[in-house]
Design a protein around this motif. Structure first.
Motif, PDB file in Angstrom:
ATOM      1  N   GLN A 232      56.357   6.452  28.068  1.00  0.00           N
ATOM      2  CA  GLN A 232      56.718   7.539  27.164  1.00  0.00           C
ATOM      3  C   GLN A 232      58.149   7.384  26.653  1.00  0.00           C
ATOM      4  O   GLN A 232      58.433   7.610  25.465  1.00  0.00           O
ATOM      5  CB  GLN A 232      56.562   8.884  27.886  1.00  0.00           C
ATOM      6  CG  GLN A 232      55.117   9.252  28.200  1.00  0.00           C
ATOM      7  CD  GLN A 232      55.022  10.580  28.913  1.00  0.00           C
ATOM      8  OE1 GLN A 232      55.767  11.509  28.622  1.00  0.00           O
ATOM      9  NE2 GLN A 232      54.090  10.689  29.863  1.00  0.00           N
ATOM     10  N   SER A 233      59.065   7.002  27.554  1.00  0.00           N
ATOM     11  CA  SER A 233      60.461   6.814  27.167  1.00  0.00           C
ATOM     12  C   SER A 233      60.601   5.683  26.155  1.00  0.00           C
ATOM     13  O   SER A 233      61.307   5.817  25.137  1.00  0.00           O
ATOM     14  CB  SER A 233      61.305   6.526  28.405  1.00  0.00           C
ATOM     15  OG  SER A 233      62.656   6.272  28.047  1.00  0.00           O
ATOM     16  N   VAL A 234      59.905   4.564  26.434  1.00  0.00           N
ATOM     17  CA  VAL A 234      59.968   3.415  25.522  1.00  0.00           C
ATOM     18  C   VAL A 234      59.336   3.767  24.176  1.00  0.00           C
ATOM     19  O   VAL A 234      59.851   3.394  23.111  1.00  0.00           O
ATOM     20  CB  VAL A 234      59.271   2.190  26.148  1.00  0.00           C
ATOM     21  CG1 VAL A 234      59.070   1.083  25.111  1.00  0.00           C
ATOM     22  CG2 VAL A 234      60.093   1.658  27.324  1.00  0.00           C
ATOM     23  N   HIS A 235      58.222   4.487  24.188  1.00  0.00           N
ATOM     24  CA  HIS A 235      57.556   4.871  22.948  1.00  0.00           C
ATOM     25  C   HIS A 235      58.470   5.750  22.088  1.00  0.00           C
ATOM     26  O   HIS A 235      58.549   5.583  20.862  1.00  0.00           O
ATOM     27  CB  HIS A 235      56.255   5.615  23.252  1.00  0.00           C
ATOM     28  CG  HIS A 235      55.377   5.821  22.064  1.00  0.00           C
ATOM     29  ND1 HIS A 235      55.562   6.844  21.157  1.00  0.00           N
ATOM     30  CD2 HIS A 235      54.311   5.104  21.599  1.00  0.00           C
ATOM     31  CE1 HIS A 235      54.661   6.761  20.203  1.00  0.00           C
ATOM     32  NE2 HIS A 235      53.867   5.719  20.449  1.00  0.00           N
ATOM     33  N   THR A 236      59.166   6.673  22.747  1.00  0.00           N
ATOM     34  CA  THR A 236      60.106   7.551  22.018  1.00  0.00           C
ATOM     35  C   THR A 236      61.221   6.730  21.377  1.00  0.00           C
ATOM     36  O   THR A 236      61.587   6.957  20.213  1.00  0.00           O
ATOM     37  CB  THR A 236      60.706   8.594  22.972  1.00  0.00           C
ATOM     38  OG1 THR A 236      59.654   9.403  23.508  1.00  0.00           O
ATOM     39  CG2 THR A 236      61.711   9.481  22.244  1.00  0.00           C
ATOM     40  N   LEU A 237      61.751   5.776  22.144  1.00  0.00           N
ATOM     41  CA  LEU A 237      62.835   4.939  21.611  1.00  0.00           C
ATOM     42  C   LEU A 237      62.337   4.013  20.507  1.00  0.00           C
ATOM     43  O   LEU A 237      63.059   3.756  19.535  1.00  0.00           O
ATOM     44  CB  LEU A 237      63.467   4.124  22.742  1.00  0.00           C
ATOM     45  CG  LEU A 237      64.334   4.927  23.722  1.00  0.00           C
ATOM     46  CD1 LEU A 237      64.685   4.083  24.947  1.00  0.00           C
ATOM     47  CD2 LEU A 237      65.609   5.400  23.030  1.00  0.00           C
ATOM     48  N   LEU A 238      61.107   3.521  20.643  1.00  0.00           N
ATOM     49  CA  LEU A 238      60.528   2.677  19.594  1.00  0.00           C
ATOM     50  C   LEU A 238      60.318   3.491  18.312  1.00  0.00           C
ATOM     51  O   LEU A 238      60.517   2.975  17.207  1.00  0.00           O
ATOM     52  CB  LEU A 238      59.207   2.070  20.063  1.00  0.00           C
ATOM     53  CG  LEU A 238      59.298   0.887  21.026  1.00  0.00           C
ATOM     54  CD1 LEU A 238      57.909   0.542  21.570  1.00  0.00           C
ATOM     55  CD2 LEU A 238      59.917  -0.340  20.348  1.00  0.00           C
TER      56      LEU A 238
END
Length: 287
Positions: A232-238
């Motif tokens: 979820q964190s990576v998806h938000t940053l992407l």
């Protein structure tokens, strides 16, 4: 003293008001009316002349229109030199640009009537079509310079290109750290996105804004936004990175659209002047 101060104040106010008037509207469309008058007079002269065959480049009226056309083309091509000099008054850059646009458009009428609607495979027709290319690219230039600067400014949001890249670098560092807990396949997707050149896509990508090989978009579509906390964190940053890339790419596209016409307009103008010289020389040679 008070009178002189008031006069200077009035002049400064008039100058500021004039600066806000588009070069297209210069002096109440002065050059538009002059160009229309030239076009109408040229057209009336052509249709009112009672002779057979109809006027063409080899008749006295054709020579008259040809002379007007040559003088206009040479004068209009001097705008590039004029831009290097700053001045005000009757022949300010704004006045010259306004005349350049409207008199350039009048060449469609003057040049076409000069040909007498006779088109062939020769240097004369080449000069005519080069003239049309220069005019068409000039119209494109006027349109993009009237609209794109505002779009460019709105997209930048008071940020410079360096600011955009710095903001992207901050997101990249956060992504690099956040992706550590992911599995190998997902890490490779993030690594691929971070390793891709921001300016990849070439001239086609810059002009169209299409980046089908974008690895950030690929990673975004393959890492779940409802999975683990790390995903979820990576998806938000992407998602944030994709938005930043979009801003940079829109900036590049707007800049490219502002500049690309010059790569056609200026070479076409030079080619037109060369073809025009050949046209004039050949006319006098066979006269």
């Amino acid at each position: 003293m008070a009178s002189a101060a008031n006069k200077r104040f009035k002049q400064d106010e008039e100058r500021r008001n004039a600066d806000h008037i588009s070069f297209l509207k210069y002096r109440g469309y002065r050059w538009l009316w002059i160009a229309l008058l030239l076009s109408i007079v040229s057209g009336l002269g052509y249709w009112l002349i009672d002779q057979e065959p109809r006027p063409n480049g080899g008749t006295w009226y054709g020579y008259t229109l040809g002379t007007i056309g040559v003088l206009l083309i040479v004068w209009l091509s001097l705008l590039g030199i004029r831009k290097r000099k700053i001045s005000e008054g009757t022949w300010s850059l704004k006045a010259w640009t306004s005349a350049h646009i409207y008199l350039g458009l009048s060449l469609i009428v003057v040049g076409t009537l000069h040909t007498g609607f006779q088109i062939g495979w020769n240097v004369h027709t080449l000069a005519y079509f080069l003239m049309l290319i220069v005019i068409i690219t000039g119209i494109y230039g006027v349109v993009v310079y009237a609209k794109l600067p505002k779009t460019l400014s709105a997209n930048r949001k008071e940020m410079t290109r360096a600011d955009m890249l710095e903001e992207l670098s901050v997101t990249d560092r956060q992504l690099d750290s956040a992706a550590q807990p992911l599995d190998r396949a997902e890490c490779d997707l993030v690594i691929g996105a971070l390793g891709q050149d921001v300016f990849s896509g070439g001239a086609f990508g810059r002009l169209t804004g299409a980046y089908p090989g974008c690895k950030t978009a690929r990673a975004l579509s393959n890492i779940s936004e409802t999975g683990s906390d790390a995903q979820q964190s990576v998806h938000t940053l992407l998602t944030k990175r994709a938005a930043q890339l979009g801003q940079i790419r829109r900036h590049l596209r707007n800049k490219a659209l502002l500049e690309v016409w010059l790569f056609i307009h200026i070479p076409a103008t030079i080619a037109l002047l060369a073809a025009l010289l050949a046209h004039v020389v050949s006319v006098f040679f066979y006269w």
